[in-house]
Scaffold this motif. Sequence first.
Motif, PDB file in Angstrom:
ATOM      1  N   ARG A   2     -64.177  -0.817  -9.719  1.00 16.73           N
ATOM      2  CA  ARG A   2     -63.363  -0.344  -8.891  1.00 16.73           C
ATOM      3  C   ARG A   2     -62.143  -1.046  -8.702  1.00 16.73           C
ATOM      4  N   PHE A   3     -61.977  -2.392  -8.593  1.00 13.63           N
ATOM      5  CA  PHE A   3     -60.993  -3.016  -8.690  1.00 13.63           C
ATOM      6  C   PHE A   3     -60.063  -3.041  -9.920  1.00 13.63           C
ATOM      7  N   ARG A   4     -60.535  -2.896 -11.060  1.00 15.38           N
ATOM      8  CA  ARG A   4     -59.873  -2.804 -12.351  1.00 15.38           C
ATOM      9  C   ARG A   4     -59.162  -1.420 -12.385  1.00 15.38           C
ATOM     10  N   LYS A   5     -59.991  -0.463 -11.785  1.00 16.47           N
ATOM     11  CA  LYS A   5     -59.329   0.868 -11.868  1.00 16.47           C
ATOM     12  C   LYS A   5     -57.997   1.071 -11.135  1.00 16.47           C
ATOM     13  N   GLU A   6     -58.181   0.519  -9.682  1.00 15.81           N
ATOM     14  CA  GLU A   6     -57.226   0.385  -8.841  1.00 15.81           C
ATOM     15  C   GLU A   6     -55.968  -0.219  -9.183  1.00 15.81           C
ATOM     16  N   ASN A   7     -56.162  -1.381  -9.896  1.00 10.97           N
ATOM     17  CA  ASN A   7     -55.314  -2.308 -10.680  1.00 10.97           C
ATOM     18  C   ASN A   7     -54.545  -1.440 -11.576  1.00 10.97           C
ATOM     19  N   ALA A   8     -55.241  -0.872 -12.464  1.00 10.40           N
ATOM     20  CA  ALA A   8     -54.565  -0.113 -13.605  1.00 10.40           C
ATOM     21  C   ALA A   8     -53.909   1.088 -12.973  1.00 10.40           C
ATOM     22  N   ASP A   9     -54.408   1.878 -11.982  1.00 10.81           N
ATOM     23  CA  ASP A   9     -53.495   2.749 -11.336  1.00 10.81           C
ATOM     24  C   ASP A   9     -52.050   2.230 -10.720  1.00 10.81           C
ATOM     25  N   LEU A  10     -52.298   1.281 -10.189  1.00  8.25           N
ATOM     26  CA  LEU A  10     -51.074   0.565  -9.677  1.00  8.25           C
ATOM     27  C   LEU A  10     -50.124   0.107 -10.632  1.00  8.25           C
ATOM     28  N   ILE A  11     -50.534  -0.341 -11.568  1.00 15.18           N
ATOM     29  CA  ILE A  11     -49.438  -0.611 -12.808  1.00 15.18           C
ATOM     30  C   ILE A  11     -49.084   0.559 -13.340  1.00 15.18           C
ATOM     31  N   TYR A  12     -49.713   1.642 -13.622  1.00 18.60           N
ATOM     32  CA  TYR A  12     -49.480   2.811 -14.143  1.00 18.60           C
ATOM     33  C   TYR A  12     -48.156   3.336 -13.249  1.00 18.60           C
ATOM     34  N   ASP A  13     -48.304   3.359 -11.976  1.00 14.14           N
ATOM     35  CA  ASP A  13     -47.482   3.975 -10.820  1.00 14.14           C
ATOM     36  C   ASP A  13     -46.246   3.367 -10.818  1.00 14.14           C
ATOM     37  N   ARG A  14     -46.217   2.009 -11.011  1.00 12.50           N
ATOM     38  CA  ARG A  14     -44.916   0.964 -10.754  1.00 12.50           C
ATOM     39  C   ARG A  14     -44.187   1.475 -12.189  1.00 12.50           C
ATOM     40  N   ARG A  15     -45.054   1.584 -13.282  1.00 20.17           N
ATOM     41  CA  ARG A  15     -44.096   1.825 -14.563  1.00 20.17           C
ATOM     42  C   ARG A  15     -43.470   3.156 -14.605  1.00 20.17           C
ATOM     43  N   LYS A  16     -43.978   4.343 -13.816  1.00 18.62           N
ATOM     44  CA  LYS A  16     -43.462   5.537 -13.756  1.00 18.62           C
ATOM     45  C   LYS A  16     -42.213   5.277 -12.806  1.00 18.62           C
ATOM     46  N   VAL A  17     -42.363   4.541 -11.750  1.00 19.76           N
ATOM     47  CA  VAL A  17     -41.239   4.315 -10.982  1.00 19.76           C
ATOM     48  C   VAL A  17     -40.135   3.776 -11.531  1.00 19.76           C
ATOM     49  N   ASP A  18     -40.554   2.673 -12.362  1.00 23.82           N
ATOM     50  CA  ASP A  18     -39.290   1.802 -13.131  1.00 23.82           C
ATOM     51  C   ASP A  18     -38.621   2.669 -14.168  1.00 23.82           C
ATOM     52  N   LYS A  19     -39.461   3.674 -14.815  1.00 23.71           N
ATOM     53  CA  LYS A  19     -38.682   4.720 -15.774  1.00 23.71           C
ATOM     54  C   LYS A  19     -37.771   5.578 -15.151  1.00 23.71           C
ATOM     55  N   LYS A  20     -38.389   6.261 -13.905  1.00 24.18           N
ATOM     56  CA  LYS A  20     -37.501   6.929 -13.398  1.00 24.18           C
ATOM     57  C   LYS A  20     -36.058   6.246 -12.608  1.00 24.18           C
ATOM     58  N   GLN A  21     -36.258   5.030 -12.138  1.00 22.19           N
ATOM     59  CA  GLN A  21     -34.942   4.526 -11.813  1.00 22.19           C
ATOM     60  C   GLN A  21     -34.217   4.077 -12.964  1.00 22.19           C
ATOM     61  N   PHE A  22     -35.040   3.926 -14.196  1.00 22.64           N
ATOM     62  CA  PHE A  22     -33.925   3.559 -15.196  1.00 22.64           C
ATOM     63  C   PHE A  22     -33.089   4.870 -15.643  1.00 22.64           C
ATOM     64  N   ALA A  23     -33.916   5.868 -15.619  1.00 27.52           N
ATOM     65  CA  ALA A  23     -33.267   7.362 -16.064  1.00 27.52           C
ATOM     66  C   ALA A  23     -32.196   7.702 -15.145  1.00 27.52           C
ATOM     67  N   ASN A  24     -32.218   7.197 -13.868  1.00 27.43           N
ATOM     68  CA  ASN A  24     -31.379   7.744 -12.780  1.00 27.43           C
ATOM     69  C   ASN A  24     -30.054   6.622 -12.719  1.00 27.43           C
ATOM     70  N   SER A  25     -30.080   5.651 -13.288  1.00 32.33           N
ATOM     71  CA  SER A  25     -29.102   4.484 -13.305  1.00 32.33           C
ATOM     72  C   SER A  25     -28.034   4.541 -14.320  1.00 32.33           C
ATOM     73  N   ASP A  26     -27.017   5.079 -13.858  1.00 40.02           N
ATOM     74  CA  ASP A  26     -25.766   5.315 -15.179  1.00 40.02           C
ATOM     75  C   ASP A  26     -25.656   3.907 -15.778  1.00 40.02           C
ATOM     76  N   PHE A  27     -25.449   2.885 -14.657  1.00 42.15           N
ATOM     77  CA  PHE A  27     -25.306   1.422 -15.272  1.00 42.15           C
ATOM     78  C   PHE A  27     -26.200   0.986 -16.462  1.00 42.15           C
ATOM     79  N   ASP A  28     -27.513   1.155 -16.119  1.00 43.21           N
ATOM     80  CA  ASP A  28     -28.358   0.908 -17.248  1.00 43.21           C
ATOM     81  C   ASP A  28     -28.522   1.669 -18.572  1.00 43.21           C
ATOM     82  N   LYS A  29     -28.203   3.015 -18.080  1.00 44.15           N
ATOM     83  CA  LYS A  29     -27.916   3.711 -19.471  1.00 44.15           C
ATOM     84  C   LYS A  29     -26.784   3.297 -20.349  1.00 44.15           C
ATOM     85  N   GLU A  30     -25.672   3.142 -19.541  1.00 43.64           N
ATOM     86  CA  GLU A  30     -24.584   2.718 -20.308  1.00 43.64           C
ATOM     87  C   GLU A  30     -24.641   1.200 -20.902  1.00 43.64           C
ATOM     88  N   PHE A  31     -25.307   0.478 -20.425  1.00 41.95           N
ATOM     89  CA  PHE A  31     -25.617  -0.825 -20.905  1.00 41.95           C
ATOM     90  C   PHE A  31     -26.580  -0.958 -21.951  1.00 41.95           C
TER      91      PHE A  31
END
Length: 269
Positions: A225-254
């Motif tokens: 259960r701990f491993r699954k919760e940890n894996a789900d948390l890592i997955y959610d964080r990656r989705k947030v990071d990708k979304k933030q990247f897609a919405n950042s004009d500076f990161d896109k330009e850079f």
Amino acid sequence: SKDLQGWFHKRLLGAGKLKSSCSVAPSIIQESVLKPEVVYALSCSSSVFNGEKPWQRLFTTRTQGMSFELLSESIIGYGGPTLLVIRDTLGNIFGGYSTSTWKEDTKFYGDSNCVLYALWPRFNVFRARISNSQDSNNYQYLNTKSRTKDHGIGFGGRDGALRLWIDGNIECCRARPLDFTFEKGSLRTRFLDSDSFDSDKDMFKVDTIEAWGLGEEAALAEQERFRKENADLIYDRRKVDKKQFANSDFDKEFLLGKTFASQMERQER
């Protein structure tokens, strides 16, 4: 038989009465550095090692290699007591027992149920002791990530000088005879000559490491259960990071350069 148990008791524990609490130790079917007489001595030292169900081997370097990462992954989140067993290249066998769940941290944790053991060729128990020192509650430690703190796993002692220590490379390992957390005494009885291995008898080279779970199936289920919760948390964080990247004009330009510029030109038309 009683005669065999008596011989084990005398060989490992020294002269004295055989404790009435001793019982037949759980059979360890898998190949292990733990000799039958050592397992029996453990069952004499504490009722936590008694029981009919076999222990669960969580890790062994014999099949998983000298991997600190795999060792850590095998015990983190396990929901029951654990026994960490080490055999050095001189044949000393020793280790540490803990009832607290292993976790990633840069600080000590655990409780007074932690115990250090000298297992072979002489058996001895080093329990937590009462002390007024600020280091007396330094029971167990596991840090796999931070490089600014001690990187490894261990018991007792203090920052930079743990009583029993396996570093993250499994190379600079130590077993000290004294600290403020556990009773004093050597975990090892066989040492190299003073002119060998950096002339420091506290240091040792690892031959084998084993991690055993004593929490039965429920402890493994909790770890899953701990491993699954940890894996789900890592997955959610990656989705947030990708979304933030897609919405950042500076990161896109850079990062995307001309690709992003072409996209902006099409939007302006």
